[in-house]
Structures are given as structure tokens and as C-alpha cells.
Design an enzyme around this catalytic site. Structure first.
Site, short mmCIF file in Angstrom:
data_model
loop_
_atom_site.label_atom_id
_atom_site.label_comp_id
_atom_site.label_asym_id
_atom_site.label_seq_id
_atom_site.Cartn_x
_atom_site.Cartn_y
_atom_site.Cartn_z
N ASP A 1 44.19 -3.96 0.13
CA ASP A 1 43.77 -5.11 0.94
C ASP A 1 45.01 -5.81 1.46
O ASP A 1 46.13 -5.29 1.34
CB ASP A 1 42.85 -6.04 0.14
CG ASP A 1 41.83 -6.72 1.05
OD1 ASP A 1 42.26 -7.46 1.96
OD2 ASP A 1 40.61 -6.51 0.89
N TYR B 1 26.53 -10.62 -4.80
CA TYR B 1 27.94 -10.99 -4.90
C TYR B 1 28.16 -11.67 -6.26
O TYR B 1 27.96 -12.87 -6.42
CB TYR B 1 28.36 -11.85 -3.70
CG TYR B 1 28.92 -10.99 -2.58
CD1 TYR B 1 28.29 -9.78 -2.25
CD2 TYR B 1 30.07 -11.33 -1.89
CE1 TYR B 1 28.80 -8.96 -1.25
CE2 TYR B 1 30.59 -10.52 -0.88
CZ TYR B 1 29.95 -9.33 -0.57
OH TYR B 1 30.45 -8.51 0.41
N ASP C 1 35.10 -3.97 7.38
CA ASP C 1 34.58 -5.33 7.48
C ASP C 1 35.62 -6.28 8.05
O ASP C 1 36.82 -6.05 7.98
CB ASP C 1 34.17 -5.84 6.08
CG ASP C 1 35.33 -5.81 5.10
OD1 ASP C 1 36.05 -4.79 5.11
OD2 ASP C 1 35.53 -6.78 4.36
N GLU C 2 35.11 -7.34 8.64
CA GLU C 2 35.90 -8.50 9.05
C GLU C 2 37.08 -8.15 9.96
O GLU C 2 38.12 -8.78 9.92
CB GLU C 2 36.38 -9.28 7.81
CG GLU C 2 35.20 -9.78 6.98
CD GLU C 2 35.60 -10.62 5.79
OE1 GLU C 2 35.05 -11.71 5.64
OE2 GLU C 2 36.45 -10.18 4.99
N HIS D 1 42.08 -5.84 6.78
CA HIS D 1 42.39 -5.89 5.34
C HIS D 1 43.44 -4.85 4.96
O HIS D 1 43.36 -4.22 3.92
CB HIS D 1 41.11 -5.70 4.51
CG HIS D 1 40.19 -6.90 4.57
ND1 HIS D 1 40.44 -8.07 3.91
CD2 HIS D 1 39.03 -7.09 5.26
CE1 HIS D 1 39.46 -8.94 4.16
NE2 HIS D 1 38.61 -8.38 4.99
C1 ACM Z 1 33.20 -8.29 2.35
O1 ACM Z 1 32.76 -9.09 1.50
N1 ACM Z 1 34.20 -8.65 3.15
C2 ACM Z 1 32.66 -6.96 2.49
#
Ligand code: ACM
Ligand code: ZN
Length: 729
Positions: free
Chosen positions: A389, A619, A515-516, A452
Site C-alpha cells: 500500500d 468492515y 480501489d480509490e 495505493h
Molecule cells: C477499501 O476499503 N479501500 C477497499
């Protein structure tokens, strides 16, 4: 104690913190309360005077626990502190001395859980209550003094491996739970009680355990409380005495399961090899279930136990069920008898995983091994490792040594000034993968892209558009540097990374993140000449923002092609709504709050399979209750145990969706706020038990009220296991 105040300092103390005697090796500070100062981060010794310490939010206790990594001594004797709140100093591994004030009245649950450098503890006379697990796992505690008569909770002083002496002032034994001193039975330990009260202690609940010999205690199994709930369970009214079990017979393909069975019987039951005529039979019948090779049947009769599985995996899950059946009310006792019964069982979903994130805060493989064992007990079959990350790169890549030389060590995670270092060599990881395979838990690696990825970019700046070095990130959130899809080195780099990883991780799956990396980070591709050339070459002429998503699509397709054609891997992604196409044959993860239905529709439209880990249920890094750990975070919502339990893996989309598209369930343990392995367990359980049942048990077998009862028992058993056998394999 080696703490001398210069005369006259105390009365004048008004400022936030006051340095008393700086010293190269110990940094003493004197506080009334923490204010905004960060001067405490290097403190080794802290004395509080005056007003009580704050206990909520970013409290004094939270900062002592999370923001003072060098802390060795906390002196509260001159503070007006009345309560140590729950989790006050949870897992402060360096804390050697804790001096408590006479004003203290209560100590909350887990207040000093696993403070395993503490050596002596004196509880002042005014303390009336010491919560569950308050000092459990303080493995170096040698001497314990109870000056008053506090009520002692469940496992309050359990797992104190080094305890030599307990001194109690009360003539009437303090009320204790039967498990208060678990693990101290039969230890050579001096218990000093007032003259004439020994007989009362000898027979008092909890205390009596300290007088019992360490004989092999045996008990029949406790009430059935299987978790996850099996598909069908019928009790047949008889009893199998386990001393009648004399041997184990297993099919030749079951050498691993045979070893597990042997360990289970030898350590948890009154089984004596060769004595009795009853048998434990382990059988594989590949025709057993048409649906899944994880199905099994477990039968207990007065003549023995038979587990039949559709594969070694099925047999292993049967053994995990047997392991729960063998739980006795006293966790130190061996199981002497089981009720006869027939269980038939199979999972609802194919892949049931937890995700652990060593990138933000490193966790060693030694710490992860027992975690894998706990996962297997609840029939999780995959551990997903988020290996890279913005904050670190954690897996050795021989072609790119800088990744771990320069990308695996930094100081700081948000406001926690921790030294965070470590990586896994390929050889260590192979070993770990093999270990987990013995528990039928596969390890799924994740290599994030295109976002990331700051740790890789930090080490090899050519990977990004600007080619500039960026520092490792030390805070949570999203960085604006992405891999550059127009740079050939990116493909060469990823190709080499995957080539090496293919020799480490046998799993068919590889997670590619995804992601993101939307806007604003994606904007960095707009002004990059290499990205421009690529857009040109691909004939991308749009300027409405979709051009960058198309570049991402290009990058993923190239990478996926490599993974498919060269390594036969099935790629996985975090689903993002902007990135509507899920490449055929890939698996997508629904994770964003409120977007699960959209992710499911995209999976159905693309003929893809989907993992459910919606934030509102899965989560597990979010606090489980308001004010619970992590008290300080980036604004996480609360995910209660009930919310996790109420996850419907089919999300109301019905049996056809489930049959054709649902792959399984995942729980995340992002570790920005998980600074110790103890915290990892704290966040994971019991919610992971709820998720395990959501992923395994048929809807008709699930019941929230019944689950709570079973989860409570499982949590007690798990706590005892971890305290009694911290490195159990
Ligand atoms: C995430 O929680 N960014 C997959
Ligand atoms: Zn670029």
C-alpha cells in the site's frame, strides 16, 4: 522506582506537560492532563498529578496506550483518578510499572490486558471491582497484592505464567469468577491470606482453583453450541465415553487430517491409544455431495466417531466441528464424554475470507499462524493478505530489492509514533502458506494497482507519471500518485512481481486492488505525456473523464492477460462504480457502503462472480460500539456484532443470483488503527464469528438470539485458549 522530582516542581505545575529529568535513556515527564502537546511521545516515565485522567475519545488513557510507544512507567498515585476505563492500557507491551492511586475505585475490562512487561501489581484498598480480563496475559507479573476486597471478573488474572505470589488483605475472599485465575491451577505459588481465613479461600469460587492439584481434570462436553450452525444436527440420545476410543483410522489421502485428529484426541480428550475398542474413522467419499467438496457428515455413536467428507477439506471441517463438540465448561479439563448425534453439513458460500493488512502496521507471520488456526475453527477457508500500500511494501521481490530495503520501514501511523518495520521473505511466506494449507486456509495475496502503490513508487519512481520520488505515507487516506499506464516499466515491473509471486502463492486467486484510484488521483494521468501517447495510440479521444477509466481498463487487461495466460490465475478487484466493466472471469468485491446492489448488478451484467464485504456489515476494523477501540480514527462508522450477523450474502437477490454469481463473504481488518496482534483479535472477534455463520450456514439455520448465546460461549473458549496456549498450533 527511580523517579525523583526536583523539589518544588509539583505545586507549580500548570502547563500541559513539564519535562522533569530528560535523560538519554529515560524521558520522565510530569502531567496533570495531556493537552495538545506531543511532548509525551518519547516519554518512558509519566507521572500524573491532580485532576482525573480523561477517559473518552482521544483520552489521556488512549494516548498513553497508543501514542507513547516507549512507555515503561505510569505513576498515578498523585492523580485523582477513580477509574481505569476498559482497554485503558490494552497490550502496552513495554509497561513495566503501574502505580495506582488510593482514589481508584474500579478497573475496567481488559484495562491492562497483555501488559506483559508488568512485574508487580498492587491494587489499592478502595478498588471495588476489577473487570473481565483486566490483567489477563500479563505474563511476567510475579507479585500481585490485593489490599481491599474487589469483585474479580472472568479471566481477570488468567494466563499469568510467572506469578509467584498473591497477597490478599481481606479475611473474607473477594468474590471471584471460576475463571479469574485460569492457568494458575497447580502452580507453585504462594498465596498469603490473613491468618485463619485459609479454609475460606480454599473453598471460595475462583480461589479454590489455586489449591487444586494439576491432575488431568476431565468433564463431559458442555451444551452443544456449534458455530457456524450446521445444516442438520440430530441427537440420538446416547453417550460415547471417550476413554473407550482406542484408535484412529483414516483413508490414505488423509494424512494431514489424521494428524489433526490425533492432536485433538490426545490434547483435548481422555482418549488413550490402544485401550478401548471404539474408533475415530476418517473417510473421503468424493460422491458425498454434488454441490461442494467441503460437505461432511459427522456421526457419534456409542461405538465411536465417523467423519465422512467430500474431500480432505470436508473431513477437516468435520474435525473442526468435533473440536467444538469437545469444548468442556472448564477449559482446562479434558472431554470425557460426547452425546451421540448425527451432523450433516455444508457451506452456503464457496469462499469465506478475512483480509489482514500488514502494509499499514506490520504483523509477523508468527502472530498470524494462531490467527489462521482461529479462522479455521470457524470454517473460514481463505486469508487475504493486503501486502502493499502507500505506507509499505511487505513481500520480498528478488528482482526489486529496494521494495523491502526502502519500502518496508517508517515511523508513524497517523498520530501513533510507532516504528513500523518488517517484511516477509519468500521463503518465510512459502512456509506460512504451507502451514495455513494444513488448516485448509488458502492465502490470497493482494498487490494493489494503480493506486495505493506509493511504497513501490517511493522505491522506483519510474513507476509513476512524474517520475518523482515520494515519501512513504504515514497517514491514512488516499494518495494522488498512481502507476503510469503509459510507462512500459510498469508492465515489466508487475510482470516480474507476478512471476516471483506465482512461486510463493499457489492460490488460484490474486487480488489486484483497483480501489480509490478515481478522481482526484486519476487526474495525474490527464497531464502526463506518456499517458497522452497511450491515449493517442488507443484512439481514446473523449475528454469527459472517461478517458482515464479507459486507460485503467487497458492497464488491467494487460495485467490480467499475463496472469491468465502465464500463471492461470483468477484476478480479483475491489468494485468501483465508475469502472463499470468487470473483466470476464474475474471476481469483484462489493465493499462501499450503500453500493452493494450496484456492485451485484454489475457482476450479473458482466457474468462475473462477487464477494460480499459491504462496509456496513463486514468492515471489522470499524469500532463495534460507539466509543470502543479504535476511539480515534478517520471517522469510521460503527459496525455492531448484530449488523455483521445480519449480513445476507444474497443481498435479497434470490437463489438464482446466489447460484450463478455469489462467490462468498469477506471481512476486512485494515490496520491503520490496529497496532498489535491483540488488537487484531479484539477487532476480529466475535464479529468474524458472525461473518463465518453468514458465509457458511443456510438462512433457515440462522437466528440472532441463538447466535449471541453461542458466540458468548465461543468467545470464552477462545479467550481461554489464547491465554492458556498462546502459540497453539
Ligand atoms: C477499501 O476499503 N479501500 C477497499
Ligand atoms: Zn502517466
Amino acid at each position: 522506582m527511580q523517579f525523583n522530582h526536583p523539589a518544588g516542581v509539583l505545586p507549580q505545575l500548570k502547563e500541559d506537560f513539564h519535562e522533569v529529568s530528560p535523560h538519554p535513556h529515560s524521558h520522565h515527564i510530569l502531567h496533570d492532563r495531556f493537552g495538545t502537546s506531543r511532548g509525551h511521545v518519547a516519554a518512558t516515565h509519566i507521572t500524573f498529578v491532580g485532576s482525573p485522567l480523561s477517559t473518552t475519545g482521544n483520552s489521556d488513557f488512549r494516548r498513553l496506550r497508543d501514542c507513547c510507544p516507549r512507555l515503561q512507567e505510569v505513576d498515578l498515585r498523585r492523580s485523582l483518578c477513580q477509574a481505569l476505563p476498559p482497554n485503558a492500557l490494552f497490550a502496552c507491551h513495554r509497561l513495566q510499572t503501574l502505580l495506582l492511586p488510593d482514589s481508584l475505585q474500579s478497573i475496567g475490562a481488559r484495562a491492562c490486558y497483555a501488559c506483559d512487561s508488568l512485574t508487580t501489581l498492587i491494587l489499592p484498598p478502595g478498588v471495588t471491582e476489577v473487570g473481565d480480563e483486566a490483567f489477563a496475559g500479563c505474563r511476567r507479573l510475579r507479585s500481585l497484592t490485593l489490599s481491599g476486597r474487589p469483585k474479580l471478573g472472568r479471566l481477570t488474572f488468567a494466563g499469568l505464567d510467572s506469578l509467584q505470589e498473591i497477597q490478599v488483605s481481606a479475611a473474607v475472599p473477594p468474590p471471584a469468577h471460576p475463571s479469574t485465575f485460569l492457568g494458575l491451577r497447580g502452580r507453585s505459588l504462594r498465596l498469603r491470606v490473613p491468618r485463619g481465613s485459609e479454609q475460606a479461600y480454599r473453598t471460595a469460587p475462583g480461589w479454590s482453583l489455586l489449591y487444586e492439584a494439576d491432575e488431568d481434570a476431565a468433564q463431559p462436553a458442555g451444551p452443544l453450541g456449534l458455530l457456524p450452525a450446521p445444516d442438520s444436527l440430530v441427537q440420538t440420545g446416547g453417550t460415547l465415553l471417550l476413554r473407550h476410543l482406542g484408535g484412529i483410522e483414516a483413508d490414505p489421502s488423509l494424512t494431514n487430517e489424521y494428524q489433526h485428529a490425533l492432536q485433538l484426541l490426545a490434547t483435548r480428550t481422555t482418549y488413550r491409544p490402544g485401550r478401548g475398542r471404539a474408533r475415530l474413522l476418517l473417510r473421503v467419499d468424493s460422491t458425498y455431495s454434488r454441490h461442494t467438496d467441503e460437505a461432511y457428515r459427522l456421526e457419534v455413536t456409542t461405538r465411536g466417531i465417523c467423519i465422512t467428507g467430500g474431500s480432505p477439506r470436508g473431513v477437516f471441517w468435520g474435525l473442526m466441528t468435533l473440536s467444538q463438540l469437545l469444548d468442556t465448561p472448564d477449559p482446562e479439563a479434558r472431554c470425557s464424554a460426547l452425546p451421540t448425534l448425527v451432523i450433516t453439513d455444508q457451506p452456503r458460500t464457496a469462499l469465506r475470507e478475512l483480509m489482514v493488512d500488514p502494509a499499514r502496521i506490520f504483523i509477523s507471520l508468527d502472530d498470524l499462524r494462531p490467527f489462521v488456526v482461529e479462522m479455521a475453527r470457524y470454517k473460514f477457508n481463505a486469508l487475504h493478505l493486503h501486502l502493499v500500500d502507500d505506507q509499505a511494501w511487505r513481500i520480498e521481490i528478488k528482482s526489486y530489492p529496494l521494495l523491502t530495503e526502502q519500502g518496508s520501514s517508517r515511523v508513524g501511523m497517523d498520530d501513533m509514533p510507532l516504528q513500523i518495520s518488517g517484511y516477509y521473505t519468500q521463503e518465510e511466506m512459502r512456509d506460512f502458506v504451507a502451514f495455513a494449507a494444513r488448516y485448509h486456509v488458502e492465502i490470497i495475496p493482494e498487490i494493489e494497482m494503480p493506486g495505493h502503490e506509493v511504497a513501490a513508487i517511493h522505491c522506483y519512481p519510474r513507476l509513476t507519471c512524474g517520475g518523482q520520488q515520494v515519501p512513504l505515507r504515514t497517514t491514512c487516506g488516499v494518495s494522488n500518485e498512481l502507476l503510469c499506464p503509459g510507462e512500459e516499466f510498469v508492465y515489466e515491473f508487475l510482470g516480474n512481481v507476478f512471476r516471483e509471486l506465482s512461486t510463493v502463492f499457489p492460490s488460484r486467486y490474486i487480488h489486484l486492488g483497483g480501489d480509490e484510484a478515481g478522481n482526484p488521483p486519476l487526474g495525474c494521468w490527464t497531464h502526463c505525456a506518456k499517458c497522452d501517447s497511450l491515449r493517442h495510440a488507443l484512439g481514446i479521444t473523449t475528454t469527459d473523464g472517461s478517458e482515464n477509466w479507459r486507460l485503467q481498463d487497458y492497464l488491467f487487461r494487460r495485467v490480467i492477460d499475463t496472469l491468465r495466460t502465464q500463471y492461470d490465475k483468477v484476478p480479483m478487484f475491489w468494485y468501483e462504480t465508475d469502472f463499470r466493466e468487470i473483466p470476464a472471469g474475474c471476481i469483484t468485491f462489493a465493499w462501499r457502503h450503500g453500493l452493494t446492489a450496484a456492485a451485484i448488478r454489475a457482476a450479473v451484467d458482466n457474468g462475473a462472480r462477487i464477494m460480499l464485504c459491504p462496509g456496513e456489515h463486514c468492515y471489522l476494523d470499524y469500532p463495534a460500539a460507539a466509543g470502543d477501540m479504535p476511539e480515534v480514527n478517520w471517522g469510521m462508522p460503527v459496525t455492531t456484532l448484530e449488523q455483521t450477523y445480519r449480513l445476507d450474502p444474497a443481498w435479497g437477490f434470490g437463489a438464482d443470483f446466489e447460484e450463478a454469481h455469489l462467490m462468498g463473504v469477506a471481512g476486512t481488518l485494515w490496520s491503520e488503527c490496529i497496532p498489535s496482534v491483540e488488537r487484531l483479535y479484539y477487532m476480529a472477534f466475535p464479529r468474524a464469528m458472525a461473518l463465518a455463520e453468514a458465509g457458511w450456514s443456510a438462512a433457515r439455520r440462522r437466528c440472532w438470539e441463538d447466535f449471541q448465546r453461542r458466540a458468548e460461549r465461543q468467545m470464552q473458549q477462545q479467550a481461554a485458549r489464547r491465554l492458556l496456549h498462546p502459540t497453539a498450533r
